[in-house]
Design a protein around this motif. Structure first.
Motif, PDB file in Angstrom:
ATOM      1  N   PHE A 128       0.868  -1.174   0.000  1.00  0.00           N
ATOM      2  CA  PHE A 128       0.000   0.000   0.000  1.00  0.00           C
ATOM      3  C   PHE A 128       0.900   1.216   0.000  1.00  0.00           C
ATOM      4  N   HIS A 129       0.596   2.174  -0.839  1.00  0.00           N
ATOM      5  CA  HIS A 129       1.321   3.446  -0.810  1.00  0.00           C
ATOM      6  C   HIS A 129       0.335   4.576  -1.091  1.00  0.00           C
ATOM      7  N   GLN A 130       0.638   5.701  -0.482  1.00  0.00           N
ATOM      8  CA  GLN A 130      -0.202   6.879  -0.655  1.00  0.00           C
ATOM      9  C   GLN A 130       0.727   8.077  -0.733  1.00  0.00           C
ATOM     10  N   HIS A 131       0.449   8.976  -1.660  1.00  0.00           N
ATOM     11  CA  HIS A 131       1.306  10.137  -1.886  1.00  0.00           C
ATOM     12  C   HIS A 131       0.583  11.411  -1.486  1.00  0.00           C
ATOM     13  N   GLU A 132       1.334  12.338  -0.966  1.00  0.00           N
ATOM     14  CA  GLU A 132       0.794  13.684  -0.734  1.00  0.00           C
ATOM     15  C   GLU A 132       0.637  14.341  -2.093  1.00  0.00           C
TER      16      GLU A 132
ATOM     17  N   ALA B 221      -2.299   6.955  -4.968  1.00  0.00           N
ATOM     18  CA  ALA B 221      -2.174   5.798  -4.084  1.00  0.00           C
ATOM     19  C   ALA B 221      -2.150   4.521  -4.905  1.00  0.00           C
ATOM     20  N   GLY B 222      -1.838   3.434  -4.225  1.00  0.00           N
ATOM     21  CA  GLY B 222      -1.873   2.129  -4.859  1.00  0.00           C
ATOM     22  C   GLY B 222      -1.981   1.045  -3.806  1.00  0.00           C
ATOM     23  N   ILE B 223      -2.564  -0.068  -4.183  1.00  0.00           N
ATOM     24  CA  ILE B 223      -2.690  -1.207  -3.275  1.00  0.00           C
ATOM     25  C   ILE B 223      -2.607  -2.490  -4.103  1.00  0.00           C
ATOM     26  N   SER B 224      -1.965  -3.484  -3.517  1.00  0.00           N
ATOM     27  CA  SER B 224      -1.928  -4.827  -4.095  1.00  0.00           C
ATOM     28  C   SER B 224      -2.459  -5.780  -3.048  1.00  0.00           C
ATOM     29  N   THR B 225      -3.388  -6.633  -3.445  1.00  0.00           N
ATOM     30  CA  THR B 225      -3.937  -7.619  -2.514  1.00  0.00           C
ATOM     31  C   THR B 225      -3.898  -8.997  -3.151  1.00  0.00           C
ATOM     32  N   ARG B 226      -3.896  -9.992  -2.280  1.00  0.00           N
ATOM     33  CA  ARG B 226      -4.024 -11.390  -2.711  1.00  0.00           C
ATOM     34  C   ARG B 226      -5.169 -11.986  -1.906  1.00  0.00           C
ATOM     35  N   THR B 227      -6.255 -12.300  -2.602  1.00  0.00           N
ATOM     36  CA  THR B 227      -7.422 -12.893  -1.957  1.00  0.00           C
ATOM     37  C   THR B 227      -7.386 -14.393  -2.219  1.00  0.00           C
TER      38      THR B 227
ATOM     39  N   LEU C  14      -7.883 -21.001  -4.901  1.00  0.00           N
ATOM     40  CA  LEU C  14      -7.886 -20.066  -6.018  1.00  0.00           C
ATOM     41  C   LEU C  14      -7.398 -18.741  -5.452  1.00  0.00           C
ATOM     42  N   TYR C  15      -6.374 -18.170  -6.089  1.00  0.00           N
ATOM     43  CA  TYR C  15      -5.804 -16.899  -5.640  1.00  0.00           C
ATOM     44  C   TYR C  15      -6.161 -15.816  -6.652  1.00  0.00           C
ATOM     45  N   VAL C  16      -6.670 -14.700  -6.151  1.00  0.00           N
ATOM     46  CA  VAL C  16      -6.944 -13.530  -6.989  1.00  0.00           C
ATOM     47  C   VAL C  16      -5.952 -12.456  -6.571  1.00  0.00           C
ATOM     48  N   ASN C  17      -5.046 -12.116  -7.485  1.00  0.00           N
ATOM     49  CA  ASN C  17      -4.058 -11.065  -7.241  1.00  0.00           C
ATOM     50  C   ASN C  17      -4.569  -9.799  -7.911  1.00  0.00           C
ATOM     51  N   LEU C  18      -4.715  -8.742  -7.128  1.00  0.00           N
ATOM     52  CA  LEU C  18      -5.328  -7.510  -7.616  1.00  0.00           C
ATOM     53  C   LEU C  18      -4.409  -6.330  -7.310  1.00  0.00           C
ATOM     54  N   ASP C  19      -4.143  -5.519  -8.323  1.00  0.00           N
ATOM     55  CA  ASP C  19      -3.350  -4.294  -8.169  1.00  0.00           C
ATOM     56  C   ASP C  19      -4.194  -3.115  -8.606  1.00  0.00           C
ATOM     57  N   VAL C  20      -4.256  -2.101  -7.757  1.00  0.00           N
ATOM     58  CA  VAL C  20      -5.025  -0.893  -8.064  1.00  0.00           C
ATOM     59  C   VAL C  20      -4.099   0.309  -7.927  1.00  0.00           C
ATOM     60  N   GLU C  21      -4.050   1.119  -8.950  1.00  0.00           N
ATOM     61  CA  GLU C  21      -3.320   2.391  -8.910  1.00  0.00           C
ATOM     62  C   GLU C  21      -4.346   3.506  -9.051  1.00  0.00           C
ATOM     63  N   VAL C  22      -4.217   4.514  -8.196  1.00  0.00           N
ATOM     64  CA  VAL C  22      -5.122   5.664  -8.235  1.00  0.00           C
ATOM     65  C   VAL C  22      -4.277   6.881  -8.587  1.00  0.00           C
ATOM     66  N   TRP C  23      -4.754   7.654  -9.538  1.00  0.00           N
ATOM     67  CA  TRP C  23      -4.010   8.822  -9.978  1.00  0.00           C
ATOM     68  C   TRP C  23      -4.952   9.929 -10.431  1.00  0.00           C
TER      69      TRP C  23
END
Length: 160
Positions: free
Chosen positions: A22-26, A74-80, A54-63
């Motif tokens: 997880f990362h978040q930028h000012e 910001a961005g987040i990567s999850t593994r469900t 079953l693994y779901v790998n998800l990457d989200v980038e917000v800009w």
């Protein structure tokens, strides 16, 4: 389906959804209109026959889209991880191939995206993202895009 045929039942449960990054930028003094927020989502699936996972790998980038260009927010990567109780309903006739029906995969993608949305909201409280979470995504559209990309990749490999 024949009226005497029992519907196939597939028992699956969510085992975990873990953010690996997880990362978040000012964003400084920029006070964006919420319509300027852009979301890029990538995902893939892995299946383990041995563990029934079953693994779901998800990457989200917000800009933000601005006159100066792209501003990372910001961005987040999850593994469900989902666990199937029994693989028998998923086995093909030759019992070597696993076939998870598209509606089941779409449902699990929806759970993974919704859970990631909740984690993103929780991790970004008191920021622009807390009131502008990841928008709704169509799991069936996600699945169609994933299949189209895999087909295109297979076609490209066949041409080489």
């Amino acid at each position: 389906m024949d009226e005497n045929t029992e519907p196939t039942q597939i028992a699956v449960r969510i085992e975990s959804c873990i953010p690996s990054e997880f990362h978040q930028h000012e964003i400084g003094s920029y006070s964006p209109d919420t319509t300027d927020l852009q979301y890029t989502t990538t995902y893939d699936l892995d299946f383990s026959r041995e563990t029934h996972h079953l693994y779901v790998n998800l990457d989200v980038e917000v800009w933000l889209k601005s006159e100066e260009g792209r501003i990372d927010v910001a961005g987040i990567s999850t593994r469900t991880t989902f666990k199937f109780r029994d693989l028998a309903p998923l086995l093909e006739e030759n019992e070597n191939e696993i076939n998870v029906p598209d509606p089941v995969i779409a449902s699990l993608l929806g759970v993974a995206v919704s859970t990631t949305r909740g984690i993103l909201i929780g991790m970004s409280c008191d920021s622009l993202l807390s009131s502008n979470p990841l928008p709704m995504l169509s799991p069936m559209d996600m699945l169609r895009q994933m299949k189209a990309a895999a087909e295109e990749e297979a076609n490209d490999a066949a041409l080489e």
